[in-house]
Design a protein around this motif. Structure first.
Motif, PDB file in Angstrom:
ATOM      1  N   GLN A  95      45.762  38.472  44.602  1.00 49.60           N
ATOM      2  CA  GLN A  95      45.492  37.617  45.740  1.00 49.60           C
ATOM      3  C   GLN A  95      44.359  36.624  45.459  1.00 49.60           C
ATOM      4  OE1 GLN A  95      47.348  37.803  48.667  1.00 49.60           O
ATOM      5  NE2 GLN A  95      48.609  39.193  47.387  1.00 49.60           N
ATOM      6  N   MET A  96      43.372  37.098  44.727  1.00 47.41           N
ATOM      7  CA  MET A  96      42.247  36.226  44.369  1.00 47.41           C
ATOM      8  C   MET A  96      41.822  36.577  42.955  1.00 47.41           C
ATOM      9  SD  MET A  96      39.853  36.289  47.787  1.00 47.41           S
ATOM     10  CE  MET A  96      40.597  36.356  49.427  1.00 47.41           C
ATOM     11  N   ASP A  97      41.335  35.573  42.209  1.00 46.92           N
ATOM     12  CA  ASP A  97      40.915  35.801  40.829  1.00 46.92           C
ATOM     13  C   ASP A  97      39.797  34.811  40.499  1.00 46.92           C
ATOM     14  OD1 ASP A  97      40.545  36.411  38.214  1.00 46.92           O
ATOM     15  OD2 ASP A  97      42.555  35.797  37.548  1.00 46.92           O
ATOM     16  N   SER A  98      38.583  35.345  40.330  1.00 44.28           N
ATOM     17  CA  SER A  98      37.459  34.467  39.978  1.00 44.28           C
ATOM     18  C   SER A  98      37.145  34.524  38.493  1.00 44.28           C
ATOM     19  CB  SER A  98      36.207  34.864  40.782  1.00 44.28           C
ATOM     20  OG  SER A  98      35.808  36.181  40.442  1.00 44.28           O
ATOM     21  N   SER A  99      37.922  35.296  37.712  1.00 39.20           N
ATOM     22  CA  SER A  99      37.620  35.437  36.284  1.00 39.20           C
ATOM     23  C   SER A  99      37.938  34.163  35.500  1.00 39.20           C
ATOM     24  CB  SER A  99      38.394  36.624  35.700  1.00 39.20           C
ATOM     25  OG  SER A  99      39.792  36.411  35.803  1.00 39.20           O
ATOM     26  N   ASN A 100      38.783  33.291  36.085  1.00 33.90           N
ATOM     27  CA  ASN A 100      39.117  32.065  35.365  1.00 33.90           C
ATOM     28  C   ASN A 100      38.062  30.976  35.549  1.00 33.90           C
ATOM     29  OD1 ASN A 100      39.488  31.507  38.026  1.00 33.90           O
ATOM     30  ND2 ASN A 100      41.670  31.029  37.885  1.00 33.90           N
TER      31      ASN A 100
END
Length: 457
Positions: A95-100
């Protein structure tokens, strides 16, 4: 090299100082880094908990995952702390991904490139609302320190290295000064030591003109010479002192055997065993008394077991009732209302209580009373209170009664007052048990001695 006394003192002082400095600096640096890393870990966990609480709160309000305000928080942690998150729903869909964000910043040249071989950690957290799983959160963060954290550690290390260098310089300077002053008075010490070795116990070092550092050593030497002179005098009384210390178990054995011979006691297995234990305690006492008298604080191995205070009182009654009856002194035992358990070496315990009881009997006249009771007034301790109606002691004598060979009334000889070993042995054994002694006494009124033993080692 290292031929003179000063050079040897200087060398060893510097060697010890350098070793101490290195050890202390190592532990300071290691301890600080460990504490700092622990602080960072706790801070990271708090941030993760904050994200989890915000996601669960948002889901509870909206019934589904929304990007606002959760994603703003994830973006903040990704930009400032290199703490990245991946949010999955209950079906495993991201749903959410801040690793990029890091790769995006790297491509724009806004962050330092990742060091080769840098390791990343990830940790999974289950998200629940009303005990129902709603998804999974994965926290991703680099191993070790980052950015300002690394700079902070390097700064601290720089200060530590500077402090070490300064300390080394100071150690060298002060070691040189100290070694020079120290050797100025060592010739007097050397001469006095030679005289003492030749058994000249009257030798003393004049203190006038000695450096401050050596003066204290000279005072200690003079005190040692005085102690040796006193010990030489006391050594001549050793035979009498030993006889005094052996009298207690011998008198107990004698009374028990005479009770068997006169038919007062039946030679039951239990009583014979008590007599045998007393005999073995006497053997051990002979073997260890010299060691006990050899040092101010003797170190002895204790065989501690759990004991019941009431059982100890019963054993004392069996051992001492005949000799108290023979003198015409009443022995009263006040048994505790409930079981009082503590840890002690049984042989040493009986030796302590026997010495104190023997003293109470010795100074209590015929027709008077001696009472033994158990006290629990002090937390963590079990106390044996022995109260007599004897001659008592002067108040100024009480602080000295545990000193070896001390007798408050100098007119007493060994037949009445003993050689002054018994209570010193009691004090040494109580110290070994980590116990305490409290004494109250008044002339002509009697003495109360309470012996406190810790409940647990």
């Amino acid at each position: 090299m290292l031929q003179t006394l000063r050079s040897k003192i200087l060398f060893y002082l510097l060697l010890i100082s350098m070793i101490g400095i290195l050890i202390v600096s190592f532990f300071i640096q290691y301890g600080f880094e460990e504490s700092f890393n622990s602080y960072l870990d706790r801070n990271r966990e708090k941030k993760i908990d904050r994200v989890i609480n915000e996601i669960e709160k948002d889901f509870r309000q909206n019934g589904h995952f929304t990007r606002d305000p959760v994603f703003a928080m994830l973006h903040e942690y990704a930009m400032g702390d290199q703490l990245y998150f991946q949010l999955y729903d209950r079906y495993g869909q991201i749903q959410m991904d801040s690793s990029n964000i890091r790769s995006m910043l790297n491509s724009l040249g806004l962050t330092e490139p990742e060091p080769s071989g840098e390791e990343w950690h990830s940790k999974n957290y289950t998200l629940k609302v009303d005990n129902t799983m709603i998804g999974k959160l994965v926290a991703i963060y680099p191993e070790g320190l980052i950015d300002d954290e690394y700079t902070f550690i390097q700064t601290i290390q720089l200060y530590i290295y500077a402090a070490v260098c300064l300390t080394v310089v100071l150690a060298i300077v002060f070691s040189m000064l100290f070694s020079k002053k120290l050797t100025s008075g060592l010739k007097k010490l050397s001469f006095a030591a030679d005289e003492l070795q030749q058994h000249n116990l009257n030798i003393r070092i004049p203190l006038k003109g000695l450096p401050t550092e050596v003066k204290q050593l000279a005072i200690s030497f003079n005190n040692l010479a005085e102690s040796l002179a006193k010990e030489e005098m006391l050594r001549k009384q050793f035979t009498g002192d030993l006889a005094h210390e052996l009298r207690t178990p011998l008198a107990t054995l004698r009374s028990q055997i005479e009770a068997f011979q006169d038919g007062v006691w039946e030679p039951t297995q239990q009583r014979l065993q008590a007599s045998h234990e007393e005999l073995m305690r006497l053997v051990r006492l002979v073997n260890e008394l010299e060691k006990l008298l050899a040092a101010e604080n003797p170190q002895m191995k204790l065989e501690k077991i759990e004991l019941d205070a009431g059982s100890v009182l019963a054993a004392l009654w069996e051992m001492f009732m005949p000799i108290f009856k023979e003198k015409g002194v009443q022995l009263h035992i006040e048994e505790p209302e409930q079981e009082e358990i503590f840890e002690a070496d049984k042989d040493r315990l009986m030796q302590i209580l026997s010495n104190v009881l023997n003293n109470a009997l010795k100074y209590t006249p015929e027709g008077k009373n001696v009472t033994i009771s158990v006290s629990t007034d002090r937390d963590g301790y079990v106390g044996f209170r022995i109260q007599d109606e004897g001659s008592g002691m002067a108040e100024e004598d009480i602080p000295h009664i545990f000193e070896r060979f001390y007798r408050g009334d100098k007119s007493r000889d060994r037949k009445t007052g003993g050689a002054g070993i018994g209570l010193s042995v009691v004090k040494a054994l109580m110290d070994t048990h980590k116990g305490m002694i409290k004494v109250k006494s008044r002339l002509g009124k009697g003495t109360t001695m309470t012996l406190w033993f810790p409940r647990e080692d």
